[in-house]
Design an enzyme around this catalytic site. Sequence first.
Site, mmCIF file in Angstrom:
data_model
loop_
_atom_site.group_PDB
_atom_site.id
_atom_site.type_symbol
_atom_site.label_atom_id
_atom_site.label_comp_id
_atom_site.label_asym_id
_atom_site.label_seq_id
_atom_site.Cartn_x
_atom_site.Cartn_y
_atom_site.Cartn_z
ATOM 1 N N ASP A 42 35.656 -8.324 70.908
ATOM 2 C CA ASP A 42 34.227 -8.210 70.607
ATOM 3 C C ASP A 42 33.547 -7.167 71.489
ATOM 4 O O ASP A 42 34.047 -6.797 72.556
ATOM 5 C CB ASP A 42 33.530 -9.550 70.846
ATOM 6 C CG ASP A 42 33.742 -10.530 69.706
ATOM 7 O OD1 ASP A 42 34.223 -10.111 68.646
ATOM 8 O OD2 ASP A 42 33.434 -11.721 69.899
ATOM 9 N N LYS A 64 30.541 -6.801 67.089
ATOM 10 C CA LYS A 64 29.314 -6.917 66.314
ATOM 11 C C LYS A 64 28.169 -7.101 67.296
ATOM 12 O O LYS A 64 28.159 -8.028 68.096
ATOM 13 C CB LYS A 64 29.372 -8.108 65.350
ATOM 14 C CG LYS A 64 30.450 -7.986 64.282
ATOM 15 C CD LYS A 64 30.235 -8.967 63.155
ATOM 16 C CE LYS A 64 30.440 -10.403 63.566
ATOM 17 N NZ LYS A 64 31.829 -10.743 63.825
ATOM 18 N N MET A 178 21.027 -14.701 71.722
ATOM 19 C CA MET A 178 20.592 -13.622 70.825
ATOM 20 C C MET A 178 19.104 -13.731 70.525
ATOM 21 O O MET A 178 18.650 -13.547 69.397
ATOM 22 C CB MET A 178 21.422 -13.635 69.534
ATOM 23 C CG MET A 178 22.893 -13.297 69.768
ATOM 24 S SD MET A 178 23.950 -13.520 68.313
ATOM 25 C CE MET A 178 24.303 -15.288 68.416
#
Length: 261
Positions: A42, A64, A178
């Site tokens: 990642d 991502k 996030m």
Amino acid sequence: MQPNDLIAPGDVWLVGAGPGDPDLLTRKAERLIRAADIIFYDALVGPGILDLIPDHVERISVGKRSGRHSKDQQTIDQLLVAASQAGKRVVRLKGGDPAMFARTAEEIAALRGVGANIGICPGITAASAAAASAGLSLSLRGVARRVQFVTAHSQGGKAIDLDWEALADPACTLAVYMGRDAASELSRALILAGLPGATPALITCDASMPQEKNLRTRLDLLPLVMKAFAENRPTLILIGEVVAQADLTACAEATTHKASV
């Protein structure tokens, strides 16, 4: 036990890389990294952890990040399946813990669909790293008997679909993953649901890394402070009275005066 005894040809291990600091990687995770034939990693996997990958091991970035997807999830699933069916020892290296907002279930389903042998190696999640850096406990007797973990990432720019009344519990610590781009909605919705605007909040960018930054503020100031502080960095937000216990030698503090300057 030799490293290759952990992982056989065709096996796939979903491995938690932790928050970024290679010293926070588990011993098992490091052994799996050294035993792999191919590693899919990642964007949030720390560079010090990538340095542990032996030179002969194939490495493929499938990172991502918000607004920047190098591979979509279906493509990642297909790559894992193909590597397993080719008889490779496969490690899927995920930032944090594979069980925490990591799309792990989708990868497991794809691999189980072809009969692949799957293992999961847990890692330290970012909320734990942020709490440790700030010198606080996520739970605290008489203050916070419960910890809630949520992601503020929405699909396609839609409003965040969360149970705000359940989250606006003053006797709880809320860890928001996030949440950088959703700070305004988080603040507004939690206050409307009854959480006081003066509730302490901690913003942590790049938890556990040398460039880590921490800022203690209030829920009602979160949108204003976030714009000036987090920039475009990986960000975790802790909200709740436990944040008042944060070590201010490790954290800057944004007050109404400072935030308005």
